[in-house]
Design a protein around this motif. Sequence first.
Motif, PDB file in Angstrom:
ATOM      1  N   GLY A  12     -42.548  11.462  -3.180  1.00  0.00           N
ATOM      2  CA  GLY A  12     -42.859  12.430  -2.134  1.00  0.00           C
ATOM      3  C   GLY A  12     -44.029  13.322  -2.491  1.00  0.00           C
ATOM      4  O   GLY A  12     -45.008  12.899  -3.103  1.00  0.00           O
ATOM      5  N   CYS A  75     -45.472  12.970   2.544  1.00  0.00           N
ATOM      6  CA  CYS A  75     -44.367  13.703   3.153  1.00  0.00           C
ATOM      7  C   CYS A  75     -43.494  14.335   2.071  1.00  0.00           C
ATOM      8  O   CYS A  75     -43.231  13.733   1.030  1.00  0.00           O
ATOM      9  CB  CYS A  75     -43.542  12.725   3.988  1.00  0.00           C
ATOM     10  SG  CYS A  75     -42.014  13.395   4.670  1.00  0.00           S
ATOM     11  N   ASN A  76     -43.057  15.555   2.317  1.00  0.00           N
ATOM     12  CA  ASN A  76     -42.121  16.222   1.420  1.00  0.00           C
ATOM     13  C   ASN A  76     -40.706  15.754   1.786  1.00  0.00           C
ATOM     14  O   ASN A  76     -40.203  16.066   2.865  1.00  0.00           O
ATOM     15  CB  ASN A  76     -42.253  17.738   1.572  1.00  0.00           C
ATOM     16  CG  ASN A  76     -41.395  18.507   0.590  1.00  0.00           C
ATOM     17  OD1 ASN A  76     -40.353  18.030   0.157  1.00  0.00           O
ATOM     18  ND2 ASN A  76     -41.829  19.710   0.239  1.00  0.00           N
ATOM     19  N   TYR A  77     -40.094  15.012   0.869  1.00  0.00           N
ATOM     20  CA  TYR A  77     -38.757  14.473   1.119  1.00  0.00           C
ATOM     21  C   TYR A  77     -37.648  15.424   0.671  1.00  0.00           C
ATOM     22  O   TYR A  77     -36.469  15.058   0.664  1.00  0.00           O
ATOM     23  CB  TYR A  77     -38.595  13.126   0.410  1.00  0.00           C
ATOM     24  CG  TYR A  77     -39.457  12.025   0.985  1.00  0.00           C
ATOM     25  CD1 TYR A  77     -39.226  11.537   2.267  1.00  0.00           C
ATOM     26  CD2 TYR A  77     -40.498  11.471   0.253  1.00  0.00           C
ATOM     27  CE1 TYR A  77     -40.013  10.513   2.794  1.00  0.00           C
ATOM     28  CE2 TYR A  77     -41.287  10.450   0.768  1.00  0.00           C
ATOM     29  CZ  TYR A  77     -41.035   9.981   2.032  1.00  0.00           C
ATOM     30  OH  TYR A  77     -41.816   8.968   2.564  1.00  0.00           O
ATOM     31  N   GLU A  81     -36.268  14.131  -3.341  1.00  0.00           N
ATOM     32  CA  GLU A  81     -37.333  13.863  -4.306  1.00  0.00           C
ATOM     33  C   GLU A  81     -36.784  13.870  -5.730  1.00  0.00           C
ATOM     34  O   GLU A  81     -35.969  14.716  -6.102  1.00  0.00           O
ATOM     35  CB  GLU A  81     -38.466  14.866  -4.139  1.00  0.00           C
ATOM     36  CG  GLU A  81     -39.161  14.705  -2.801  1.00  0.00           C
ATOM     37  CD  GLU A  81     -40.509  15.408  -2.730  1.00  0.00           C
ATOM     38  OE1 GLU A  81     -40.874  16.117  -3.685  1.00  0.00           O
ATOM     39  OE2 GLU A  81     -41.194  15.237  -1.701  1.00  0.00           O
ATOM     40  N   TYR A 212     -42.269   5.522  -1.606  1.00  0.00           N
ATOM     41  CA  TYR A 212     -41.794   6.899  -1.558  1.00  0.00           C
ATOM     42  C   TYR A 212     -42.752   7.849  -2.258  1.00  0.00           C
ATOM     43  O   TYR A 212     -42.545   9.016  -2.276  1.00  0.00           O
ATOM     44  CB  TYR A 212     -40.407   7.021  -2.225  1.00  0.00           C
ATOM     45  CG  TYR A 212     -39.401   6.017  -1.727  1.00  0.00           C
ATOM     46  CD1 TYR A 212     -39.040   5.977  -0.386  1.00  0.00           C
ATOM     47  CD2 TYR A 212     -38.824   5.118  -2.601  1.00  0.00           C
ATOM     48  CE1 TYR A 212     -38.113   5.060   0.074  1.00  0.00           C
ATOM     49  CE2 TYR A 212     -37.900   4.201  -2.154  1.00  0.00           C
ATOM     50  CZ  TYR A 212     -37.550   4.167  -0.824  1.00  0.00           C
ATOM     51  OH  TYR A 212     -36.635   3.251  -0.382  1.00  0.00           O
TER      52      TYR A 212
END
Length: 212
Positions: A12, A75-77, A81, A212
């Motif tokens: 992420g 994208c910030n998961y 993360e 990811y």
Amino acid sequence: MTDWNRRGLVQGAGHDIPLNEDGRAQAIYAAEELAAVPITVVASSHLSRASETADAVHAVHPAAARLVNEGFGECNYGDLEGKCLHDGSEEARRLLDQFDQVSLDMEGDVNAGYPGGETAQQVATRAKRALWKLLDDCPEDRHICIVGHGRINRLLLANLLYGDATRFAPIEQGNTAISVFDYDPGKDGWAEVVLNYCSHTEDRGAASGGCY
């Protein structure tokens, strides 16, 4: 490709993992594929896996401007993360189900997002803002290369092509995939030329990995 891709760990936006040997080879293959294109700007995310790939492209286009914008970051998961989704454990299966469910929710709701992370709308908005800044800063450049990440690329492309970030699911993005789009400023419209071209890695048997 990074070691975290190989291990099934979510990188992420919060984990800056460098390319591994396979990833560096993929970057070189992509750069060689783009060598004949008259690129005058190479832009990228600030995260090293994208930045290193962009540096490889810049190496074959040394006269091009080299720009970095955090708006192209992945994208910030959120809470996912750093977690492993593919080690076969019950916990990994639970986390993978959660990841897949949020991804599915994003297809129906632009405000859906990962716990503690970003929504589809937030990602698409910042990526589009970074893109417009790039175009404003480079008004005379006709061949611009942008190196981003799997999910942000898909959300941005869905927003540009369809005006709807939730339509990202059918858009595939392999590691170092090359996609080409034309922009018509008169119509303020985008047209797909090539999407998810991966022959530069597939023809050489390069390893593939998670996005990811």
